[in-house]
Design a protein around this motif. Structure first.
Motif, PDB file in Angstrom:
ATOM      1  N   LYS A 132      79.139 -14.937  -5.654  1.00  0.00           N
ATOM      2  CA  LYS A 132      80.151 -14.786  -6.702  1.00  0.00           C
ATOM      3  C   LYS A 132      79.930 -13.483  -7.476  1.00  0.00           C
ATOM      4  O   LYS A 132      80.884 -12.751  -7.758  1.00  0.00           O
ATOM      5  N   GLU A 133      78.692 -13.174  -7.814  1.00  0.00           N
ATOM      6  CA  GLU A 133      78.384 -11.924  -8.514  1.00  0.00           C
ATOM      7  C   GLU A 133      78.672 -10.721  -7.626  1.00  0.00           C
ATOM      8  O   GLU A 133      79.262  -9.736  -8.070  1.00  0.00           O
ATOM      9  N   LEU A 135      80.753 -10.372  -5.079  1.00  0.00           N
ATOM     10  CA  LEU A 135      82.161 -10.153  -4.754  1.00  0.00           C
ATOM     11  C   LEU A 135      83.101 -10.271  -5.952  1.00  0.00           C
ATOM     12  O   LEU A 135      84.317 -10.143  -5.797  1.00  0.00           O
ATOM     13  N   GLY A 136      82.554 -10.532  -7.132  1.00  0.00           N
ATOM     14  CA  GLY A 136      83.389 -10.632  -8.334  1.00  0.00           C
ATOM     15  C   GLY A 136      84.277 -11.864  -8.346  1.00  0.00           C
ATOM     16  O   GLY A 136      85.413 -11.809  -8.809  1.00  0.00           O
ATOM     17  N   ILE A 137      83.759 -12.971  -7.853  1.00  0.00           N
ATOM     18  CA  ILE A 137      84.514 -14.229  -7.816  1.00  0.00           C
ATOM     19  C   ILE A 137      84.303 -14.943  -9.150  1.00  0.00           C
ATOM     20  O   ILE A 137      83.173 -15.177  -9.568  1.00  0.00           O
ATOM     21  N   ASN A 138      85.388 -15.289  -9.800  1.00  0.00           N
ATOM     22  CA  ASN A 138      85.315 -15.929 -11.110  1.00  0.00           C
ATOM     23  C   ASN A 138      85.621 -17.419 -11.032  1.00  0.00           C
ATOM     24  O   ASN A 138      86.288 -17.880 -10.106  1.00  0.00           O
TER      25      ASN A 138
END
Length: 155
Positions: A132-133, A135-138
């Motif tokens: 998540k960090e 790839l910028g997955i929120n």
């Protein structure tokens, strides 16, 4: 391809030819996975395609065992689910992963399911949080798994 022979042909592939997977071929398994059933047709599943060699290398350390060959893959598909949209996002993502895995065979690609949910990397960090960090997955999206993909030697 007949469905039974497709299932019989499917197996885990971790060694790929050093060739890029074309976008045209890569999109086909995703299109198939989008047809997968979901609970109450809520469609909480999404897909992130990774072809960048540097990102594939970083993904290859996302879990302590089984993700290392991602650095040699032609591409990867990260399967994520919206945990607010559906309380059974895990099951929905798993069905989609199965469709992806079988469709890869149908389109002549090798693939390997790399479980991420409830796994840790070598440093003990949660594999899902690491991805998540990276790839910028929120939130509310969570990572279920990664499917490595690549061209394979055809006999």
């Amino acid at each position: 391809m007949e469905f039974k022979s497709l299932i019989e042909k499917r197996h885990r592939v971790r060694t790929y030819l050093k060739e890029e997977v074309s976008d045209e071929i890569l999109n086909e398994p995703i299109n198939c996975a989008k047809l997968a059933p979901t609970s109450r047709n809520k469609k909480p599943v999404d897909y992130i395609v990774v072809k960048d060699r540097e990102l594939l290398t970083k993904l290859s350390v996302s879990k302590a065992g089984g993700s290392q060959k991602l650095k040699d893959a032609g591409a990867a598909i990260v399967v994520i689910g919206d945990s607010e949209k559906s309380d059974v996002w895990i099951e929905d993502c798993s069905i989609a992963m199965t469709y992806l895995h079988l469709a890869a065979v149908n389109y002549g690609l090798g693939s390997c399911w790399i479980q991420i949910r409830n796994r840790q990397n070598a440093e003990g960090k949660d594999s899902g949080e690491y991805i998540k960090e990276l790839l910028g997955i929120n939130a509310p999206f969570e990572v279920l798994a990664v499917l490595s993909l690549g061209n394979i030697q055809v006999d």
